[in-house]
Design an enzyme around this catalytic site. Sequence first.
Site, PDB file in Angstrom:
ATOM      1  N   ARG A  86      20.650  72.096  45.335  1.00 17.53           N
ATOM      2  CA  ARG A  86      19.585  71.901  44.343  1.00 17.53           C
ATOM      3  C   ARG A  86      18.490  72.961  44.488  1.00 17.53           C
ATOM      4  NH1 ARG A  86      14.275  71.781  43.962  1.00 17.53           N
ATOM      5  NH2 ARG A  86      14.175  70.677  45.946  1.00 17.53           N
ATOM      6  N   ASP A  87      17.762  72.954  45.611  1.00 19.03           N
ATOM      7  CA  ASP A  87      16.623  73.871  45.738  1.00 19.03           C
ATOM      8  C   ASP A  87      17.099  75.316  45.751  1.00 19.03           C
ATOM      9  OD1 ASP A  87      14.015  74.695  46.010  1.00 19.03           O
ATOM     10  OD2 ASP A  87      13.594  73.581  47.843  1.00 19.03           O
TER      11      ASP A  87
ATOM     12  N   HIS B 103       9.581  70.244  54.759  1.00 21.92           N
ATOM     13  CA  HIS B 103      10.361  71.042  53.799  1.00 21.92           C
ATOM     14  C   HIS B 103       9.729  72.435  53.796  1.00 21.92           C
ATOM     15  CE1 HIS B 103      12.407  71.314  49.646  1.00 21.92           C
ATOM     16  NE2 HIS B 103      11.581  72.359  49.629  1.00 21.92           N
TER      17      HIS B 103
ATOM     18  N   CYS C 160      11.631  78.705  44.225  1.00 23.93           N
ATOM     19  CA  CYS C 160      11.251  77.747  43.182  1.00 23.93           C
ATOM     20  C   CYS C 160      10.995  78.532  41.907  1.00 23.93           C
ATOM     21  CB  CYS C 160      10.011  76.954  43.583  1.00 23.93           C
ATOM     22  SG  CYS C 160       9.456  75.841  42.279  1.00 23.93           S
TER      23      CYS C 160
ATOM     24  N   HIS D 261       9.822  76.466  53.247  1.00 24.01           N
ATOM     25  CA  HIS D 261      10.400  77.716  52.741  1.00 24.01           C
ATOM     26  C   HIS D 261      10.009  78.815  53.733  1.00 24.01           C
ATOM     27  CE1 HIS D 261      11.942  76.522  48.699  1.00 24.01           C
ATOM     28  NE2 HIS D 261      11.199  75.459  48.990  1.00 24.01           N
TER      29      HIS D 261
ATOM     30  N   ASN E  22      14.548  78.107  51.367  1.00 18.87           N
ATOM     31  CA  ASN E  22      14.199  77.189  52.469  1.00 18.87           C
ATOM     32  C   ASN E  22      14.686  77.802  53.777  1.00 18.87           C
ATOM     33  OD1 ASN E  22      15.040  75.452  49.965  1.00 18.87           O
ATOM     34  ND2 ASN E  22      13.631  74.206  51.160  1.00 18.87           N
TER      35      ASN E  22
HETATM   36  P1  HMG Z   1       7.800  68.396  28.938  1.00 12.93           P
HETATM   37  O1  HMG Z   1       8.167  69.587  28.098  1.00 12.93           O
HETATM   38  O2  HMG Z   1       6.367  67.976  29.017  1.00 12.93           O
HETATM   39  O3  HMG Z   1       8.694  67.128  28.547  1.00 12.93           O
HETATM   40  O4  HMG Z   1       8.347  68.675  30.392  1.00 12.93           O
HETATM   41  P2  HMG Z   1       8.707  66.173  27.311  1.00 12.93           P
HETATM   42  O5  HMG Z   1       8.712  64.776  27.805  1.00 12.93           O
HETATM   43  O6  HMG Z   1       7.632  66.584  26.317  1.00 12.93           O
HETATM   44  O7  HMG Z   1      10.128  66.482  26.646  1.00 12.93           O
HETATM   45  C1  HMG Z   1      10.439  67.770  26.128  1.00 12.93           C
HETATM   46  C2  HMG Z   1      11.964  67.886  25.973  1.00 12.93           C
HETATM   47  O8  HMG Z   1      12.595  67.782  27.257  1.00 12.93           O
HETATM   48  C3  HMG Z   1      12.570  66.766  25.134  1.00 12.93           C
HETATM   49  O9  HMG Z   1      13.728  67.308  24.514  1.00 12.93           O
HETATM   50  C4  HMG Z   1      13.022  65.763  26.165  1.00 12.93           C
HETATM   51  O10 HMG Z   1      14.053  64.919  25.737  1.00 12.93           O
HETATM   52  C5  HMG Z   1      13.495  66.659  27.274  1.00 12.93           C
HETATM   53  P3  HMG Z   1      13.699  67.834  23.001  1.00 12.93           P
HETATM   54  O11 HMG Z   1      13.231  66.655  22.189  1.00 12.93           O
HETATM   55  O12 HMG Z   1      12.714  68.977  22.981  1.00 12.93           O
HETATM   56  O13 HMG Z   1      15.112  68.272  22.753  1.00 12.93           O
HETATM   57  N1  HMG Z   1      13.422  66.030  28.590  1.00 12.93           N
HETATM   58  C6  HMG Z   1      14.458  65.912  29.434  1.00 12.93           C
HETATM   59  N2  HMG Z   1      15.747  66.303  29.336  1.00 12.93           N
HETATM   60  C7  HMG Z   1      16.550  66.007  30.403  1.00 12.93           C
HETATM   61  N3  HMG Z   1      16.122  65.372  31.510  1.00 12.93           N
HETATM   62  C8  HMG Z   1      14.844  64.984  31.623  1.00 12.93           C
HETATM   63  C9  HMG Z   1      13.954  65.255  30.561  1.00 12.93           C
HETATM   64  N4  HMG Z   1      12.647  64.990  30.365  1.00 12.93           N
HETATM   65  C10 HMG Z   1      12.330  65.466  29.151  1.00 12.93           C
HETATM   66  N5  HMG Z   1      14.439  64.370  32.743  1.00 12.93           N
HETATM   67  C11 HMG Z   1       9.359  67.830  32.406  1.00 12.93           C
HETATM   68  C12 HMG Z   1       8.198  67.732  31.438  1.00 12.93           C
HETATM   69  C13 HMG Z   1       8.985  67.057  33.655  1.00 12.93           C
HETATM   70  C14 HMG Z   1      10.610  67.245  31.752  1.00 12.93           C
HETATM   71  C15 HMG Z   1       9.596  69.332  32.737  1.00 12.93           C
HETATM   72  O14 HMG Z   1       8.386  69.892  33.141  1.00 12.93           O
HETATM   73  C16 HMG Z   1      10.614  69.557  33.819  1.00 12.93           C
HETATM   74  O15 HMG Z   1      11.803  69.285  33.605  1.00 12.93           O
HETATM   75  N6  HMG Z   1      10.178  70.092  34.979  1.00 12.93           N
HETATM   76  C17 HMG Z   1      11.039  70.294  36.137  1.00 12.93           C
HETATM   77  C18 HMG Z   1      10.771  71.634  36.774  1.00 12.93           C
HETATM   78  C19 HMG Z   1      11.645  71.793  37.981  1.00 12.93           C
HETATM   79  O16 HMG Z   1      12.762  71.294  38.043  1.00 12.93           O
HETATM   80  N7  HMG Z   1      11.139  72.534  38.979  1.00 12.93           N
HETATM   81  C20 HMG Z   1      11.882  72.791  40.217  1.00 12.93           C
HETATM   82  C21 HMG Z   1      12.026  71.579  41.074  1.00 12.93           C
HETATM   83  S1  HMG Z   1      10.577  71.238  42.042  1.00 12.93           S
HETATM   84  C22 HMG Z   1      10.769  72.196  43.436  1.00 12.93           C
HETATM   85  O17 HMG Z   1      11.653  73.012  43.520  1.00 12.93           O
HETATM   86  C23 HMG Z   1       9.843  71.953  44.597  1.00 12.93           C
HETATM   87  C24 HMG Z   1      10.504  71.218  45.772  1.00 12.93           C
HETATM   88  O18 HMG Z   1      11.613  71.940  46.269  1.00 12.93           O
HETATM   89  C25 HMG Z   1       9.489  71.045  46.897  1.00 12.93           C
HETATM   90  C26 HMG Z   1       8.793  72.374  47.218  1.00 12.93           C
HETATM   91  O19 HMG Z   1       9.410  73.274  47.762  1.00 12.93           O
HETATM   92  O20 HMG Z   1       7.616  72.460  46.841  1.00 12.93           O
HETATM   93  C27 HMG Z   1      10.986  69.819  45.364  1.00 12.93           C
HETATM   94 MG    MG Z   2      11.513  73.575  47.736  1.00 15.93          MG
END
Ligand code: HMG
Ligand code: MG
Length: 308
Positions: free
Chosen positions: A14-15, A206, A239, A208, A248
Amino acid sequence: MLPTHVKVVEVGPRDGLQNEAALVPAHIKIDLVNRLSAAGFANIEVTSFVSPKWVPQMADNAAVLAGIDRRPGTSFSALTPNVKGLENALKCSVDEVVIFGSASETFSQRNIACSIAESIERFRPLVQCAKEANLRVRGGISMVFGCPFEGDVPLRAVIDVVERMAALGCDEIDLADTIGVATAGHVEETIHAVSEVFPKERLAGHFHDTYGQALANVLASLQAGISIFHSAVAGLGGCPYAKGATGNVATEDLLYLLHGLGIRTGVDLEQVVEAGEFISAHLGRRPVSRVNNALTAKRLASAERATC
Ligand code: HMG
Ligand code: MG
């Protein structure tokens, strides 16, 4: 006193793979996860149920979860940012879901398009439904040790999010150094402060490795009483919403440190080295792991000697 056993959460699928410019086919991800579960991990973060417009690399979440072998003893987890993500994850029989917030407001907006306070309200029904479905819930907190947009992150901001995630009912809380800037003293101070409000046994590190401090930060965490760590095979990752952040801590390097300290993990290092070779060959580069490269060179040298 160091722990005798550490839980290693493998986050590479995933990450790691969320950050690859070229999409990795689902069958390669499935093969990777199967190799990792065969190596003995207690927990593998397989994918995320996020918007495919935001992170297209994880759009094959359902196909990957449908294709993997469910090794007993391994928990298969996935990121879920909202109820929609949880509903999709539930259809795919995950064992644990991860809500992910931030200790920095700017990163919260950039990563999940809402403020910290809004994210907690978004997570509330998600955690409730997850608990009703008997799923474990992990709370990931990004930018605990520094933010590329805001710089230093005050400890009180970290404690505040930890308290809110604890109140939601998180079983485990991950302290993430998203951009790899933490140093050992900062880590130790943070763990001592956070463990005043959440049990140390359920906190995870966690780290990096952007500044090459991840292993030192793991050692500082161990000494401060932490016994859960996240790592990525072959040091995959970064990220997509934190530019410049690298992968990581490599799982191979983490295991070498832990096993060298006599700490049990239940994970077979040789099998992880092979999994690291497998995914790196697919990506067309060497693993970002000193231990992987050293052990691979040693194996090749002994194979050469055997054929002489
Ligand atoms: P948004 O644009 O505000 O969402 O994003 P929305 O609710 O307005 O919906 C917009 C569109 O997205 C709609 O589709 C929804 O249906 C769809 P449309 O009508 O335009 O066709 N949608 C989804 N589709 C599938 N699955 C869903 C979903 N939710 C809405 N769950 C949202 C808000 C949270 C969805 C967006 O910002 C997002 O997906 N963000 C994720 C970003 C991400 O994955 N970042 C990397 C992971 S975090 C990380 O790596 C850090 C970590 O490792 C720890 C560290 O190291 O810090 C964990
Ligand atoms: Mg991470």
